[in-house]
Design a protein around this motif. Structure first.
Motif, PDB file in Angstrom:
ATOM      1  N   TRP A  21       0.839  -1.201   0.000  1.00 58.01           N
ATOM      2  CA  TRP A  21       0.000   0.000   0.000  1.00 58.01           C
ATOM      3  C   TRP A  21       0.868   1.242   0.000  1.00 58.01           C
ATOM      4  N   ILE A  22       0.566   2.154  -0.915  1.00 62.16           N
ATOM      5  CA  ILE A  22       1.275   3.424  -1.034  1.00 62.16           C
ATOM      6  C   ILE A  22       0.377   4.512  -0.470  1.00 62.16           C
ATOM      7  N   THR A  23       0.955   5.400   0.342  1.00 61.84           N
ATOM      8  CA  THR A  23       0.164   6.457   0.982  1.00 61.84           C
ATOM      9  C   THR A  23       0.700   7.854   0.695  1.00 61.84           C
ATOM     10  N   ARG A  24       1.743   7.949  -0.145  1.00 57.92           N
ATOM     11  CA  ARG A  24       2.300   9.259  -0.496  1.00 57.92           C
ATOM     12  C   ARG A  24       2.463   9.352  -2.009  1.00 57.92           C
ATOM     13  N   ILE A  25       2.120  10.494  -2.574  1.00 56.60           N
ATOM     14  CA  ILE A  25       2.205  10.692  -4.020  1.00 56.60           C
ATOM     15  C   ILE A  25       3.608  10.417  -4.532  1.00 56.60           C
ATOM     16  N   GLU A  26       4.617  10.817  -3.785  1.00 55.71           N
ATOM     17  CA  GLU A  26       6.004  10.646  -4.217  1.00 55.71           C
ATOM     18  C   GLU A  26       6.355   9.171  -4.447  1.00 55.71           C
ATOM     19  N   GLU A  27       5.654   8.282  -3.782  1.00 57.02           N
ATOM     20  CA  GLU A  27       5.940   6.855  -3.923  1.00 57.02           C
ATOM     21  C   GLU A  27       5.384   6.266  -5.217  1.00 57.02           C
ATOM     22  N   LEU A  28       4.574   7.037  -5.941  1.00 57.48           N
ATOM     23  CA  LEU A  28       3.977   6.522  -7.171  1.00 57.48           C
ATOM     24  C   LEU A  28       4.924   6.586  -8.368  1.00 57.48           C
ATOM     25  N   PHE A  48     -10.180   6.251 -15.514  1.00 47.76           N
ATOM     26  CA  PHE A  48     -10.054   6.464 -14.073  1.00 47.76           C
ATOM     27  C   PHE A  48      -9.071   5.504 -13.406  1.00 47.76           C
ATOM     28  N   SER A  49      -8.724   4.433 -14.099  1.00 55.32           N
ATOM     29  CA  SER A  49      -7.753   3.484 -13.526  1.00 55.32           C
ATOM     30  C   SER A  49      -6.343   3.705 -14.056  1.00 55.32           C
ATOM     31  N   SER A  50      -6.145   4.760 -14.825  1.00 55.59           N
ATOM     32  CA  SER A  50      -4.829   4.980 -15.429  1.00 55.59           C
ATOM     33  C   SER A  50      -3.907   5.801 -14.520  1.00 55.59           C
ATOM     34  N   TYR A  51      -2.633   5.582 -14.697  1.00 55.49           N
ATOM     35  CA  TYR A  51      -1.621   6.351 -13.960  1.00 55.49           C
ATOM     36  C   TYR A  51      -1.752   7.839 -14.298  1.00 55.49           C
ATOM     37  N   ASP A  52      -1.922   8.134 -15.590  1.00 55.60           N
ATOM     38  CA  ASP A  52      -1.976   9.532 -16.030  1.00 55.60           C
ATOM     39  C   ASP A  52      -3.212  10.273 -15.529  1.00 55.60           C
ATOM     40  N   TYR A  53      -4.217   9.562 -15.078  1.00 52.25           N
ATOM     41  CA  TYR A  53      -5.381  10.192 -14.457  1.00 52.25           C
ATOM     42  C   TYR A  53      -5.199  10.267 -12.939  1.00 52.25           C
ATOM     43  N   ALA A  54      -4.750   9.178 -12.342  1.00 55.11           N
ATOM     44  CA  ALA A  54      -4.705   9.080 -10.883  1.00 55.11           C
ATOM     45  C   ALA A  54      -3.738  10.074 -10.243  1.00 55.11           C
ATOM     46  N   VAL A  55      -2.524  10.189 -10.765  1.00 53.27           N
ATOM     47  CA  VAL A  55      -1.524  11.049 -10.126  1.00 53.27           C
ATOM     48  C   VAL A  55      -1.949  12.521 -10.143  1.00 53.27           C
ATOM     49  N   PRO A  56      -2.368  13.081 -11.290  1.00 47.69           N
ATOM     50  CA  PRO A  56      -2.844  14.475 -11.249  1.00 47.69           C
ATOM     51  C   PRO A  56      -4.078  14.645 -10.354  1.00 47.69           C
ATOM     52  N   LYS A  67      -5.723  11.801   1.066  1.00 47.47           N
ATOM     53  CA  LYS A  67      -4.419  11.173   0.886  1.00 47.47           C
ATOM     54  C   LYS A  67      -4.577   9.958  -0.018  1.00 47.47           C
ATOM     55  N   PRO A  68      -3.568   9.708  -0.863  1.00 44.08           N
ATOM     56  CA  PRO A  68      -3.669   8.517  -1.699  1.00 44.08           C
ATOM     57  C   PRO A  68      -3.573   7.242  -0.870  1.00 44.08           C
ATOM     58  N   LEU A  69      -4.259   6.239  -1.331  1.00 41.56           N
ATOM     59  CA  LEU A  69      -4.148   4.892  -0.790  1.00 41.56           C
ATOM     60  C   LEU A  69      -4.194   3.970  -2.004  1.00 41.56           C
ATOM     61  N   VAL A  70      -3.025   3.578  -2.481  1.00 38.72           N
ATOM     62  CA  VAL A  70      -2.917   2.812  -3.717  1.00 38.72           C
ATOM     63  C   VAL A  70      -2.351   1.439  -3.397  1.00 38.72           C
ATOM     64  N   GLY A  71      -3.116   0.413  -3.719  1.00 36.11           N
ATOM     65  CA  GLY A  71      -2.663  -0.953  -3.525  1.00 36.11           C
ATOM     66  C   GLY A  71      -2.023  -1.476  -4.793  1.00 36.11           C
ATOM     67  N   LEU A  72      -0.823  -2.006  -4.670  1.00 36.47           N
ATOM     68  CA  LEU A  72      -0.103  -2.595  -5.798  1.00 36.47           C
ATOM     69  C   LEU A  72       0.017  -4.092  -5.560  1.00 36.47           C
TER      70      LEU A  72
END
Length: 95
Positions: A21-28, A48-56, A67-72
């Protein structure tokens, strides 16, 4: 009648996915290439599931309360899934 549990044989030999799980934008940024590669292999996905949409979105709309909560999910070294969510501090309204 008593139910019995049977072991279901596995049809594949891939390892179980490991989720980080990522919780900071910098970790993406370090997972950008893997995420973009995954996008090309998924049919029927949405923008909506794309990197180019999610980060901005996280940068512009997450704001100070979100805060982001991204599961990889990885199978070995391969990125197999992404769950792009957000944690929002606050309430939706009065109840």
């Amino acid at each position: 009648m008593k139910a019995t549990q049977e072991k279901i044989p596995r049809c594949h030999t891939e390892p179980e996915p490991k989720v980080r799980w990522i919780t900071r934008i910098e970790e993406l940024e370090p997972v950008r290439e893997d995420w973009l590669r995954l996008e090309t292999s998924v049919r029927g996905r949405t923008i909506f599931s794309s990197y180019d949409y999610a980060v901005p979105w996280y940068r512009n709309y997450g704001g100070p309360r979100g805060k982001p909560l991204v599961g990889l999910a990885r199978l070995g070294d391969r990125l197999a899934g992404v769950a792009a969510c957000a944690v929002w501090d606050g309430t939706l309204g009065r109840v």
